[in-house]
Scaffold this active site. Structure first.
Site, PDB file in Angstrom:
ATOM      1  N   LYS A  49       0.793  -1.232   0.000  1.00  0.00           N
ATOM      2  CA  LYS A  49       0.000   0.000   0.000  1.00  0.00           C
ATOM      3  C   LYS A  49       0.825   1.280   0.000  1.00  0.00           C
ATOM      4  CE  LYS A  49      -3.418  -0.951  -0.629  1.00  0.00           C
ATOM      5  NZ  LYS A  49      -3.763  -1.565  -1.954  1.00  0.00           N
ATOM      6  N   HIS A 110       6.863  -7.363  -2.338  1.00  0.00           N
ATOM      7  CA  HIS A 110       6.701  -6.677  -1.057  1.00  0.00           C
ATOM      8  C   HIS A 110       7.688  -7.241  -0.030  1.00  0.00           C
ATOM      9  CE1 HIS A 110       3.230  -4.536  -2.366  1.00  0.00           C
ATOM     10  NE2 HIS A 110       2.375  -5.525  -2.292  1.00  0.00           N
ATOM     11  N   SER A 140      -4.344   3.006   4.491  1.00  0.00           N
ATOM     12  CA  SER A 140      -4.567   2.363   3.198  1.00  0.00           C
ATOM     13  C   SER A 140      -4.615   0.843   3.350  1.00  0.00           C
ATOM     14  CB  SER A 140      -3.456   2.771   2.228  1.00  0.00           C
ATOM     15  OG  SER A 140      -3.680   2.222   0.956  1.00  0.00           O
ATOM     16  N   VAL A 233      -6.847   9.485 -13.615  1.00  0.00           N
ATOM     17  CA  VAL A 233      -6.743   8.737 -14.879  1.00  0.00           C
ATOM     18  C   VAL A 233      -6.528   7.243 -14.595  1.00  0.00           C
ATOM     19  CG1 VAL A 233      -5.413   8.444 -17.014  1.00  0.00           C
ATOM     20  CG2 VAL A 233      -5.992  10.745 -16.209  1.00  0.00           C
TER      21      VAL A 233
HETATM   22  P1  A3P Z   1      -5.140   4.777  -0.719  1.00  0.00           P
HETATM   23  O1  A3P Z   1      -5.704   3.550  -0.098  1.00  0.00           O
HETATM   24  O2  A3P Z   1      -4.617   5.728   0.316  1.00  0.00           O
HETATM   25  O3  A3P Z   1      -6.059   5.440  -1.671  1.00  0.00           O
HETATM   26  P2  A3P Z   1      -0.351  -0.233  -3.655  1.00  0.00           P
HETATM   27  O4  A3P Z   1      -0.386  -0.068  -5.122  1.00  0.00           O
HETATM   28  O5  A3P Z   1       1.030  -0.308  -3.074  1.00  0.00           O
HETATM   29  O6  A3P Z   1      -1.257  -1.307  -3.199  1.00  0.00           O
HETATM   30  O7  A3P Z   1      -0.883   1.136  -3.022  1.00  0.00           O
HETATM   31  C1  A3P Z   1      -2.225   1.499  -3.176  1.00  0.00           C
HETATM   32  C2  A3P Z   1      -2.364   2.924  -2.706  1.00  0.00           C
HETATM   33  O8  A3P Z   1      -1.790   3.802  -3.694  1.00  0.00           O
HETATM   34  C3  A3P Z   1      -3.821   3.340  -2.560  1.00  0.00           C
HETATM   35  O9  A3P Z   1      -3.835   4.354  -1.555  1.00  0.00           O
HETATM   36  C4  A3P Z   1      -4.095   3.895  -3.951  1.00  0.00           C
HETATM   37  O10 A3P Z   1      -5.208   4.731  -4.039  1.00  0.00           O
HETATM   38  C5  A3P Z   1      -2.787   4.669  -4.168  1.00  0.00           C
HETATM   39  N1  A3P Z   1      -2.555   5.001  -5.579  1.00  0.00           N
HETATM   40  C6  A3P Z   1      -2.640   4.192  -6.652  1.00  0.00           C
HETATM   41  N2  A3P Z   1      -2.423   4.888  -7.778  1.00  0.00           N
HETATM   42  C7  A3P Z   1      -2.195   6.169  -7.405  1.00  0.00           C
HETATM   43  C8  A3P Z   1      -1.923   7.381  -8.121  1.00  0.00           C
HETATM   44  N3  A3P Z   1      -1.856   7.405  -9.458  1.00  0.00           N
HETATM   45  N4  A3P Z   1      -1.764   8.511  -7.415  1.00  0.00           N
HETATM   46  C9  A3P Z   1      -1.839   8.501  -6.062  1.00  0.00           C
HETATM   47  N5  A3P Z   1      -2.101   7.399  -5.336  1.00  0.00           N
HETATM   48  C10 A3P Z   1      -2.267   6.241  -5.995  1.00  0.00           C
END
Ligand code: A3P
Length: 297
Positions: A49, A110, A140, A233
């Site tokens: 996350k 991870h 998250s 996007v």
């Molecule tokens: P949130 O739960 O705070 O929204 P991972 O890809 O490591 O699983 O992390 C997921 C987190 O990154 C989520 O956070 C997701 O919304 C966020 N995320 C994914 N794409 C993103 C982007 N383009 N810009 C900002 N945050 C992004």
């Protein structure tokens, strides 16, 4: 993944070299440990996350020279396989999948530094590490574990905060994870990227990544990649928003993978008392490191 919905359930965590991992990973650990990296493999490593999917999209677009159509060829998890992911057979593991991927491969993990297969270091592979401040990372992860039906149930918020602080969540302690990769920058080809920095100035951080990958891109392509990797996007793009992932793994009635994508969202969830306890514990756990997350208070 789609062919065997019956195998998925909330797996317990089983320690592997002291790190709690989902049971199927622990059961099939040997092929992961013995994974054969190639010198031109690129590893994208994160604590869960921290912005993995975001970095995957950025890297894929940099490598395709900003070709948006090409980046839509398949979902993120197919384009960039997840090294240690395992489900009960017959679902192929990440390692099984990666064996057939032509070079140069991009691989997601991870795993904490000490569990990364040795062959990555023997081959001096490049690693991009993304770190996100602890509290937003925790929030998250909490929402993710509610909707991800293969992770342990996060339980009530207050007890989840404690579990996170104790490292009793999948892939272990956030504190140890971010610290160790930070320290290992001195010894390995690791680009350390902060989620908060990408939010602040995505074009600047995209340039850091492309320079690390030794890929030249004109300014307008960097801008194009900035646009296509923005939260809005990516949230609308079925190839980057996990909407194609099986319902038996991600329960979309409970939450969305692209949840909020913000810095400082923790303020909406931590009570004053939780925050104070978290900060005091943080000082102890992060003592002695030069690693600093920007002030998101
Ligand atoms: P949130 O739960 O705070 O929204 P991972 O890809 O490591 O699983 O992390 C997921 C987190 O990154 C989520 O956070 C997701 O919304 C966020 N995320 C994914 N794409 C993103 C982007 N383009 N810009 C900002 N945050 C992004």
């Amino acid at each position: 993944l789609h062919e065997h919905p019956e195998v998925f359930r909330r797996y317990p965590l089983v320690p592997v070299h002291g790190i709690p991992l989902m049971e199927p990973i622990a059961q099939q650990w040997a092929p992961i440990e013995n994974f054969e990296a190639r010198p031109d493999d690129l590893l994208i490593s994160t604590y869960p996350k921290a912005g993995t999917t975001w970095m995957q999209e950025i890297v894929d677009l940099i490598r395709s020279g900003g070709d948006v159509e090409k980046a839509r060829r398949a979902p993120t998890y197919v384009r960039i396989p997840f090294l240690e992911i395992c489900s009960p057979p017959p679902v192929p593991s990440g390692v099984d999948t990666l064996v057939d991927v032509p070079s140069p491969r991009v691989i997601k993990t991870h795993l904490p530094f000490q569990l990364v297969p040795k062959s990555f270091f023997e081959n001096n592979c490049k690693i991009i590490y993304v770190a996100r401040n602890a509290k937003d990372n925790l929030v998250s992860y909490y929402f993710f574990d509610r909707m991800n039906l293969t992770q342990p149930d996060p339980g009530p918020w207050d007890s989840y905060v404690k579990k996170f602080m104790e490292g009793k969540v999948a892939w272990g302690s956030w504190y140890d994870h971010v610290r160790r990769y930070w320290d290992e920058r001195a010894n390995h080809r690791i680009l350390y990227v902060f989620y908060e920095d990408v939010k602040e100035d995505p074009a600047r951080e995209i340039c850091r990544v492309k320079d690390f990958l030794e890929i030249d891109l004109p300014e307008d392509i960097v801008q194009k990649i900035t646009h296509h990797t923005s939260f809005q996007v990516m949230k609308e793009n079925p190839m980057s928003n996990y909407s194609t992932f099986p319902e038996t793994i991600f329960d979309k009635r409970i939450g969305s993978f692209m949840r909020k994508g913000e810095v400082g969202d923790w303020k909406n969830y931590f009570t004053v008392a939780q925050n104070e306890a978290f900060d005091a514990d943080y000082q102890r756990k992060m003592e002695g490191t030069t690693l600093r997350f920007r002030d998101v208070l």
